[in-house]
Design a protein around this motif. Structure first.
Motif, PDB file in Angstrom:
ATOM      1  N   ASP A  52     115.429 -86.807   9.241  1.00  0.00           N
ATOM      2  CA  ASP A  52     115.959 -85.106   9.640  1.00  0.00           C
ATOM      3  C   ASP A  52     117.177 -86.337   9.570  1.00  0.00           C
ATOM      4  O   ASP A  52     118.460 -85.623   9.202  1.00  0.00           O
ATOM      5  N   TYR A  53     117.501 -87.115   9.512  1.00  0.00           N
ATOM      6  CA  TYR A  53     118.820 -88.268   9.157  1.00  0.00           C
ATOM      7  C   TYR A  53     118.985 -89.033   8.405  1.00  0.00           C
ATOM      8  O   TYR A  53     120.058 -89.403   8.221  1.00  0.00           O
ATOM      9  N   ARG A  54     118.464 -88.105   6.752  1.00  0.00           N
ATOM     10  CA  ARG A  54     118.765 -89.346   5.323  1.00  0.00           C
ATOM     11  C   ARG A  54     120.270 -88.338   4.580  1.00  0.00           C
ATOM     12  O   ARG A  54     121.046 -87.506   5.363  1.00  0.00           O
ATOM     13  N   ARG A  55     121.084 -89.204   4.042  1.00  0.00           N
ATOM     14  CA  ARG A  55     122.289 -88.825   3.277  1.00  0.00           C
ATOM     15  C   ARG A  55     122.822 -88.817   4.300  1.00  0.00           C
ATOM     16  O   ARG A  55     124.235 -88.030   4.468  1.00  0.00           O
ATOM     17  N   GLN A  56     123.087 -89.864   6.161  1.00  0.00           N
ATOM     18  CA  GLN A  56     124.262 -89.226   6.765  1.00  0.00           C
ATOM     19  C   GLN A  56     124.709 -90.602   7.161  1.00  0.00           C
ATOM     20  O   GLN A  56     125.421 -90.367   7.878  1.00  0.00           O
ATOM     21  N   GLY A  57     124.303 -92.267   6.313  1.00  0.00           N
ATOM     22  CA  GLY A  57     125.456 -93.135   6.729  1.00  0.00           C
ATOM     23  C   GLY A  57     124.628 -93.669   7.689  1.00  0.00           C
ATOM     24  O   GLY A  57     124.643 -95.120   7.891  1.00  0.00           O
ATOM     25  N   ALA A  58     123.503 -93.638   8.045  1.00  0.00           N
ATOM     26  CA  ALA A  58     122.443 -94.992   9.031  1.00  0.00           C
ATOM     27  C   ALA A  58     122.009 -95.533   7.503  1.00  0.00           C
ATOM     28  O   ALA A  58     122.212 -96.927   8.533  1.00  0.00           O
ATOM     29  N   ALA A  59     121.538 -95.162   6.320  1.00  0.00           N
ATOM     30  CA  ALA A  59     120.805 -96.502   6.297  1.00  0.00           C
ATOM     31  C   ALA A  59     121.757 -97.459   5.321  1.00  0.00           C
ATOM     32  O   ALA A  59     121.620 -99.146   4.907  1.00  0.00           O
ATOM     33  N   SER A  60     123.049 -96.546   4.883  1.00  0.00           N
ATOM     34  CA  SER A  60     123.818 -97.113   4.825  1.00  0.00           C
ATOM     35  C   SER A  60     124.592 -98.432   5.749  1.00  0.00           C
ATOM     36  O   SER A  60     124.939 -99.564   5.364  1.00  0.00           O
ATOM     37  N   MET A  61     124.604 -97.892   6.616  1.00  0.00           N
ATOM     38  CA  MET A  61     125.527 -98.837   8.386  1.00  0.00           C
ATOM     39  C   MET A  61     124.534-100.357   7.886  1.00  0.00           C
ATOM     40  O   MET A  61     124.965-101.221   8.511  1.00  0.00           O
ATOM     41  N   LEU A  62     123.072 -99.701   8.137  1.00  0.00           N
ATOM     42  CA  LEU A  62     121.848-101.264   8.164  1.00  0.00           C
ATOM     43  C   LEU A  62     122.002-101.929   6.517  1.00  0.00           C
ATOM     44  O   LEU A  62     121.930-103.173   6.963  1.00  0.00           O
ATOM     45  N   ILE A  63     122.578-100.988   5.686  1.00  0.00           N
ATOM     46  CA  ILE A  63     122.719-102.095   4.300  1.00  0.00           C
ATOM     47  C   ILE A  63     123.961-103.243   4.435  1.00  0.00           C
ATOM     48  O   ILE A  63     123.976-104.105   3.965  1.00  0.00           O
ATOM     49  N   GLU A  64     125.029-102.106   4.967  1.00  0.00           N
ATOM     50  CA  GLU A  64     126.616-102.934   5.147  1.00  0.00           C
ATOM     51  C   GLU A  64     126.362-104.542   5.804  1.00  0.00           C
ATOM     52  O   GLU A  64     126.912-105.091   5.801  1.00  0.00           O
ATOM     53  N   TRP A  65     125.698-103.856   6.654  1.00  0.00           N
ATOM     54  CA  TRP A  65     125.531-105.472   8.069  1.00  0.00           C
ATOM     55  C   TRP A  65     125.024-106.158   6.904  1.00  0.00           C
ATOM     56  O   TRP A  65     125.414-107.413   7.179  1.00  0.00           O
ATOM     57  N   GLY A  66     123.828-105.995   6.371  1.00  0.00           N
ATOM     58  CA  GLY A  66     122.914-106.912   5.752  1.00  0.00           C
ATOM     59  C   GLY A  66     124.417-107.718   4.348  1.00  0.00           C
ATOM     60  O   GLY A  66     124.490-108.607   3.729  1.00  0.00           O
ATOM     61  N   CYS A  67     124.982-106.646   3.686  1.00  0.00           N
ATOM     62  CA  CYS A  67     126.240-107.509   2.610  1.00  0.00           C
ATOM     63  C   CYS A  67     127.413-108.172   3.131  1.00  0.00           C
ATOM     64  O   CYS A  67     127.306-109.351   2.843  1.00  0.00           O
ATOM     65  N   GLU A  68     127.090-108.201   3.878  1.00  0.00           N
ATOM     66  CA  GLU A  68     128.622-108.318   4.784  1.00  0.00           C
ATOM     67  C   GLU A  68     127.922-109.921   4.715  1.00  0.00           C
ATOM     68  O   GLU A  68     128.849-110.773   5.160  1.00  0.00           O
ATOM     69  N   VAL A  69     126.430-110.128   5.250  1.00  0.00           N
ATOM     70  CA  VAL A  69     126.092-111.575   6.375  1.00  0.00           C
ATOM     71  C   VAL A  69     125.843-112.121   4.798  1.00  0.00           C
ATOM     72  O   VAL A  69     126.438-113.648   4.870  1.00  0.00           O
ATOM     73  N   ALA A  70     126.011-111.786   3.912  1.00  0.00           N
ATOM     74  CA  ALA A  70     124.966-112.296   2.432  1.00  0.00           C
ATOM     75  C   ALA A  70     126.594-112.924   1.991  1.00  0.00           C
ATOM     76  O   ALA A  70     126.748-113.711   0.991  1.00  0.00           O
ATOM     77  N   ASP A  71     127.331-111.818   2.025  1.00  0.00           N
ATOM     78  CA  ASP A  71     129.242-112.464   1.397  1.00  0.00           C
ATOM     79  C   ASP A  71     129.698-113.441   2.066  1.00  0.00           C
ATOM     80  O   ASP A  71     130.417-114.728   1.240  1.00  0.00           O
ATOM     81  N   ARG A  72     129.065-113.580   3.178  1.00  0.00           N
ATOM     82  CA  ARG A  72     130.539-114.319   4.081  1.00  0.00           C
ATOM     83  C   ARG A  72     129.491-115.702   4.416  1.00  0.00           C
ATOM     84  O   ARG A  72     130.236-117.060   3.601  1.00  0.00           O
ATOM     85  N   ALA A  73     128.335-115.252   3.594  1.00  0.00           N
ATOM     86  CA  ALA A  73     127.465-116.874   3.209  1.00  0.00           C
ATOM     87  C   ALA A  73     127.047-117.334   1.882  1.00  0.00           C
ATOM     88  O   ALA A  73     126.991-118.155   1.073  1.00  0.00           O
ATOM     89  N   GLY A  74     127.959-116.594   0.438  1.00  0.00           N
ATOM     90  CA  GLY A  74     127.529-116.239  -0.439  1.00  0.00           C
ATOM     91  C   GLY A  74     125.973-116.321  -1.032  1.00  0.00           C
ATOM     92  O   GLY A  74     125.766-116.909  -2.386  1.00  0.00           O
ATOM     93  N   ARG A  75     125.631-115.684   0.099  1.00  0.00           N
ATOM     94  CA  ARG A  75     124.275-115.356  -0.806  1.00  0.00           C
ATOM     95  C   ARG A  75     123.636-113.824  -1.990  1.00  0.00           C
ATOM     96  O   ARG A  75     124.581-113.049  -1.183  1.00  0.00           O
TER      97      ARG A  75
END
Length: 200
Positions: free
Chosen positions: A132-155
């Protein structure tokens, strides 16, 4: 509307319910049949994993729409190398297809080792959004969290995506690196290299 929170032990039974709601593809149900026994097995597995420091379980809650404990969740593993054992599960439940499970997850791990060749990386293990909540940005928030952590660590980040999830991951810079004859049918091996972020 959406808020991000860590998952607690009290959330795990609903996490399993949401997993079955969101992952009803025949391959997923062959790996983890929807039976009371396998649901208990999954609950115990996640409870035992949650206590370790490296996996990060996060959830998205919503203050609108149906009253659900949370609408999406992710499991990030932030301590992996391509030479790690890969997917580690307890003994398969008797109602699971053990040979298929071992071949499926084992093939994904072989592809990961072949491409990464020992590089330290982050692994996006599981991502589920309520239909019921697909394509509304919830998954993107969870992916973005990890991308930010990975980018800071250079991983780099690795994910074994479903075919339906490829387009979403591509928006975050993941690319298909599937290994012909190794990556199993129904999965797509995807890799995202770290991005330099300008400090604010």
């Amino acid at each position: 509307m959406f808020q991000l929170h860590p998952i607690t032990a009290e959330d795990i039974p609903y996490l399993v319910d949401l997993w079955y709601t969101g992952f009803n593809h025949p391959i997923n149900l062959r790996l983890f049949p929807d039976t009371p026994g396998v649901r208990t097995w999954l609950t115990d597995f996640h409870l035992s994993t949650l206590v370790h420091p490296d996996p990060h379980y996060l959830k998205i809650t919503s203050d609108t729409g149906p009253a659900l404990p949370f609408i999406a969740f992710v499991k990030w593993d932030l301590n992996t190398t391509a030479d790690d054992p890969g997917h580690t599960f307890p003994a398969w439940h008797p109602e699971s297809d053990r040979d298929f499970c071992e071949a499926f997850f084992g093939s994904m791990d072989v592809a990961r080792r072949k491409i990464l060749q020992g590089r330290k990386h982050y692994y996006l293990d599981t991502l589920v959004t309520h239909p019921d909540y697909r394509r509304q940005g919830a998954a993107s928030m969870l992916i973005e969290w990890g991308c930010e952590v990975a980018d800071r660590a250079g991983r780099p980040i690795w994910v074994d995506a479903s075919e339906d999830g490829v387009a979403l991951y591509e928006r975050f810079g993941f690319r298909d690196v599937s290994v012909a004859g190794v990556t199993p049918e129904g999965a797509v091996s995807m890799l995202r290299e770290p991005v330099s972020r300008v400090a604010e």
